[in-house]
Design a protein around this motif. Sequence first.
Motif, PDB file in Angstrom:
ATOM      1  N   THR A 506       7.601 -14.786 -10.391  1.00 18.89           N
ATOM      2  CA  THR A 506       6.424 -14.393 -11.186  1.00 18.89           C
ATOM      3  C   THR A 506       5.135 -14.899 -10.546  1.00 18.89           C
ATOM      4  OG1 THR A 506       6.864 -16.332 -12.556  1.00 18.89           O
ATOM      5  CG2 THR A 506       7.588 -14.218 -13.407  1.00 18.89           C
ATOM      6  N   GLU A 507       5.197 -16.072  -9.921  1.00 23.70           N
ATOM      7  CA  GLU A 507       4.004 -16.596  -9.240  1.00 23.70           C
ATOM      8  C   GLU A 507       3.616 -15.680  -8.081  1.00 23.70           C
ATOM      9  OE1 GLU A 507       2.462 -20.536  -6.746  1.00 23.70           O
ATOM     10  OE2 GLU A 507       4.506 -20.485  -7.531  1.00 23.70           O
ATOM     11  N   VAL A 508       4.616 -15.219  -7.324  1.00 19.99           N
ATOM     12  CA  VAL A 508       4.350 -14.351  -6.176  1.00 19.99           C
ATOM     13  C   VAL A 508       3.813 -13.004  -6.645  1.00 19.99           C
ATOM     14  CG1 VAL A 508       5.361 -13.239  -4.134  1.00 19.99           C
ATOM     15  CG2 VAL A 508       6.143 -15.514  -4.840  1.00 19.99           C
ATOM     16  N   SER A 509       4.444 -12.420  -7.671  1.00 25.79           N
ATOM     17  CA  SER A 509       3.993 -11.108  -8.151  1.00 25.79           C
ATOM     18  C   SER A 509       2.584 -11.186  -8.747  1.00 25.79           C
ATOM     19  CB  SER A 509       4.979 -10.538  -9.176  1.00 25.79           C
ATOM     20  OG  SER A 509       5.127 -11.401 -10.280  1.00 25.79           O
ATOM     21  N   ASP A 510       2.258 -12.304  -9.404  1.00 27.12           N
ATOM     22  CA  ASP A 510       0.909 -12.479  -9.959  1.00 27.12           C
ATOM     23  C   ASP A 510      -0.145 -12.457  -8.858  1.00 27.12           C
ATOM     24  OD1 ASP A 510       1.879 -12.644 -12.502  1.00 27.12           O
ATOM     25  OD2 ASP A 510       1.665 -14.818 -12.693  1.00 27.12           O
ATOM     26  N   VAL A 511       0.185 -13.019  -7.705  1.00 27.41           N
ATOM     27  CA  VAL A 511      -0.754 -13.034  -6.575  1.00 27.41           C
ATOM     28  C   VAL A 511      -0.903 -11.629  -5.994  1.00 27.41           C
ATOM     29  CG1 VAL A 511      -1.037 -13.824  -4.179  1.00 27.41           C
ATOM     30  CG2 VAL A 511      -0.448 -15.467  -5.977  1.00 27.41           C
ATOM     31  N   GLN A 519      -0.428  -1.565  -8.549  1.00 30.63           N
ATOM     32  CA  GLN A 519      -0.212  -1.335  -9.973  1.00 30.63           C
ATOM     33  C   GLN A 519       0.778  -2.356 -10.539  1.00 30.63           C
ATOM     34  OE1 GLN A 519      -1.531   1.125 -12.091  1.00 30.63           O
ATOM     35  NE2 GLN A 519      -0.477   0.005 -13.721  1.00 30.63           N
ATOM     36  N   GLU A 520       1.867  -2.574  -9.795  1.00 29.36           N
ATOM     37  CA  GLU A 520       2.922  -3.462 -10.282  1.00 29.36           C
ATOM     38  C   GLU A 520       3.690  -4.009  -9.082  1.00 29.36           C
ATOM     39  OE1 GLU A 520       6.439  -3.339 -13.719  1.00 29.36           O
ATOM     40  OE2 GLU A 520       5.279  -1.536 -13.225  1.00 29.36           O
ATOM     41  N   ALA A 538       9.257  -7.892  -1.956  1.00 30.19           N
ATOM     42  CA  ALA A 538       8.458  -7.374  -3.068  1.00 30.19           C
ATOM     43  C   ALA A 538       8.536  -5.851  -3.092  1.00 30.19           C
ATOM     44  CB  ALA A 538       7.012  -7.824  -2.945  1.00 30.19           C
ATOM     45  N   SER A 539       8.965  -5.328  -4.218  1.00 25.98           N
ATOM     46  CA  SER A 539       8.892  -3.887  -4.456  1.00 25.98           C
ATOM     47  C   SER A 539       7.563  -3.626  -5.166  1.00 25.98           C
ATOM     48  CB  SER A 539      10.060  -3.438  -5.329  1.00 25.98           C
ATOM     49  OG  SER A 539       9.857  -2.127  -5.790  1.00 25.98           O
ATOM     50  N   ILE A 540       6.749  -2.743  -4.606  1.00 27.20           N
ATOM     51  CA  ILE A 540       5.404  -2.546  -5.161  1.00 27.20           C
ATOM     52  C   ILE A 540       5.164  -1.085  -5.544  1.00 27.20           C
ATOM     53  CG2 ILE A 540       4.329  -4.530  -4.020  1.00 27.20           C
ATOM     54  CD1 ILE A 540       3.352  -2.676  -1.824  1.00 27.20           C
ATOM     55  N   ILE A 541       4.371  -0.922  -6.593  1.00 24.25           N
ATOM     56  CA  ILE A 541       3.911   0.396  -7.046  1.00 24.25           C
ATOM     57  C   ILE A 541       2.404   0.439  -6.819  1.00 24.25           C
ATOM     58  CG2 ILE A 541       3.797   2.022  -8.968  1.00 24.25           C
ATOM     59  CD1 ILE A 541       6.643   1.277  -8.223  1.00 24.25           C
ATOM     60  N   LEU A 542       1.939   1.465  -6.123  1.00 27.73           N
ATOM     61  CA  LEU A 542       0.502   1.605  -5.852  1.00 27.73           C
ATOM     62  C   LEU A 542      -0.200   2.310  -7.011  1.00 27.73           C
ATOM     63  CD1 LEU A 542       0.646   2.765  -2.114  1.00 27.73           C
ATOM     64  CD2 LEU A 542       0.269   0.451  -2.967  1.00 27.73           C
ATOM     65  N   LYS A 543      -1.441   1.944  -7.223  1.00 25.32           N
ATOM     66  CA  LYS A 543      -2.255   2.646  -8.225  1.00 25.32           C
ATOM     67  C   LYS A 543      -2.521   4.069  -7.741  1.00 25.32           C
ATOM     68  CE  LYS A 543      -4.603  -1.379 -10.181  1.00 25.32           C
ATOM     69  NZ  LYS A 543      -5.897  -2.087 -10.359  1.00 25.32           N
ATOM     70  N   GLN A 544      -2.795   4.953  -8.697  1.00 22.40           N
ATOM     71  CA  GLN A 544      -3.050   6.356  -8.358  1.00 22.40           C
ATOM     72  C   GLN A 544      -4.265   6.474  -7.437  1.00 22.40           C
ATOM     73  OE1 GLN A 544      -3.349   8.658 -11.972  1.00 22.40           O
ATOM     74  NE2 GLN A 544      -1.259   9.425 -11.704  1.00 22.40           N
ATOM     75  N   ASN A 545      -4.132   7.356  -6.480  1.00 26.15           N
ATOM     76  CA  ASN A 545      -5.216   7.667  -5.547  1.00 26.15           C
ATOM     77  C   ASN A 545      -5.647   6.466  -4.703  1.00 26.15           C
ATOM     78  OD1 ASN A 545      -5.336  10.321  -6.673  1.00 26.15           O
ATOM     79  ND2 ASN A 545      -6.595   9.518  -8.355  1.00 26.15           N
ATOM     80  N   THR A 546      -4.713   5.579  -4.430  1.00 28.59           N
ATOM     81  CA  THR A 546      -4.997   4.446  -3.530  1.00 28.59           C
ATOM     82  C   THR A 546      -3.962   4.430  -2.413  1.00 28.59           C
ATOM     83  OG1 THR A 546      -3.625   2.856  -4.744  1.00 28.59           O
ATOM     84  CG2 THR A 546      -5.954   3.034  -5.408  1.00 28.59           C
ATOM     85  N   ALA A 547      -4.301   3.737  -1.350  1.00 26.78           N
ATOM     86  CA  ALA A 547      -3.398   3.600  -0.210  1.00 26.78           C
ATOM     87  C   ALA A 547      -3.044   2.133  -0.012  1.00 26.78           C
ATOM     88  CB  ALA A 547      -4.058   4.167   1.054  1.00 26.78           C
TER      89      ALA A 547
END
Length: 631
Positions: A506-511, A519-520, A538-547
């Motif tokens: 959780t500490e890593v994901s918060d950073v 996004q997440e 880390a599995s990451i989800i990008l915000k819409q319309n971002t790279a």
Amino acid sequence: MRDWDDLYPLPVPPSWVPGAAVGMLSLHFIQKLLFPYFWADLRYLLKVLTYGLRVEMYRLQGRVVTVLDKFVKLAEKQPHKPFLIYEGTVHTYRDVDRRSNRIAQVFLQHEALKKGDTVALLMGNEPDFIHVWFGLAKLGCVVAFLNFNVRLRSLLHCVSSCGPKILVVGADLLGTLEEILPNLQRDVSVWVMTKDSTFPSVHTLLDKIEAASEDPVPVNRCSVNNLKSAVLYIFTSGTTGLPKAAVISHMQVLKGAAGLWAFGATAEDIIYITLPLYHSAASLLGIGGCIELGATCVLKKKFSASQFWSDCRKYNVTVIQYIGELCRYLCNQPVKEGEKNHKVRLAVGNGVRNDIWREFLDRFGAVKICEFYGATEGNICFMNHTGKIGSVGRTNFFYKLFFPFDLIKYDFQKDEPIRNKHGWCEKVKKGEAGLLISKINAKNPFFGYAGNKRHTEKKLLCDVFKKGDLYFNTGDLMIQDHDNFLYFWDRIGDTFRWKGENVATTEVSDVIVMLDFIQEANVYGVSVPDCEGKAGMASIILKQNTALDLEQMYKQVVTYLPSYACPLFLRVQEKMEMTGTFKQQKFRLVDEGFNPSTITDPLYFLDNSKKAYVSLTREVHEMILSGKIKL
């Protein structure tokens, strides 16, 4: 002429003697066959009981003897014996005692410290770490050991959570201090281990130590009435979130200090400590163990695989401390002639894999590996006193009588212990993995975390087997085999272990989610062949319309996270899978690992040589698996 035998006939043994001899021989073989570890278990149990009775006798006599008390007595008894050897310089028991007196005198004169006040210590491995620790202990202060790898937000959290009156910072950590100083609470007085300082409102310590008296401070300042009172705060990432300050009592320090003695170390031994002193293994087992024995410690600023054995030969080291990673690093060094040419006889630590254990013994000689298990804040400990490869210790009826524990069934999907229709937890069978829990009672208390009642309560399991019982949840899954040997299996919850450190996901994901294009983030540990622990991913989800900005991602993690917590692998997904209880799904991700041949999502690897995240191709993946790329 009569024979000699006629003149002096041999005595004939009674008729029962041969039968008794055969019976004893039979019992011996039966014992070897059915109870092969009987004598080893008995010797270990007697040692544990002897130490416990000694402490209990002190209590009945109205005496409370702490590790600090033992050190002061040793400084009187053997003043000229080396206590610390650091970078070739010898510090005797008297030297350390007198310099710690000077530090106590400085704070007695310049700060309004009361008995029981907390002082935070941010220093690397050096003699003054111990001098400051002992000096503050002589004033009756609780000393909080800060992890010098922790940075910025996490470090500020650590300082605030233990509520210190003073923060003492080593000369080599002034850059870290500079990062947190603007946001540090104004009521924390900062002292640096230098003779001058450019920081405003920061006090210097080195110049004042030189001018201070070596006289002991009043004895009533460090007198202890109860072994259960707090003496240290040692930070642990535990199972979730930011680091937590585990409350360490005088009793826990005494128990930790007895570890080397229990494994067979003596006053003649020379102990080599390369682990960081903010860890309980180095401070309690290592330094405390030296005091318990009256032995000598060789302290290293930082572990060096290339210098390790030459240091051991140079200082005639006989006992070393390790974590699993340390042994692997030593085994990965190029083979040299005379690697068995040393005096090391005991290696005490935890986390070494079976294959590394065997390779270590084959390569470096007849060193007894003394594996143990114990959580910093926990109330249970196991010690492998038989040398069984892979095991963290043994148990038996008598051990469980004094230190009651159980392994219970655990639901990995719900991330909680399984309870039957009556609401009780169920024990696993031998050979099955179960959650290790240990009973909390007057003899085996759990002291919790400083300033965080919620986190303390989360480590408790109530009504486990009957109404009103209380257990400490270690967060560790273990297996007990049919010979009663115990084996570490895995950790539960949002944590994994890498480079000998616990990493809170959780500490890593918060950073990571602080970045404006994320996004997440779902952080977990993945297994890497020939590496202890699990590497961060880390599995990451990008915000819409971002790279995805890999350069920003790299800067973010290396700035705000300790090096061991930076995710080595990234996986970019379209959407985040959730469990039935709306938690992030990790199990499938962990199983899939970081193989680009089976994963269609974009993958990236933290290449430290390039100081950047790079695309994780099949070629890079192969180089990681073969060891050509070092993690």
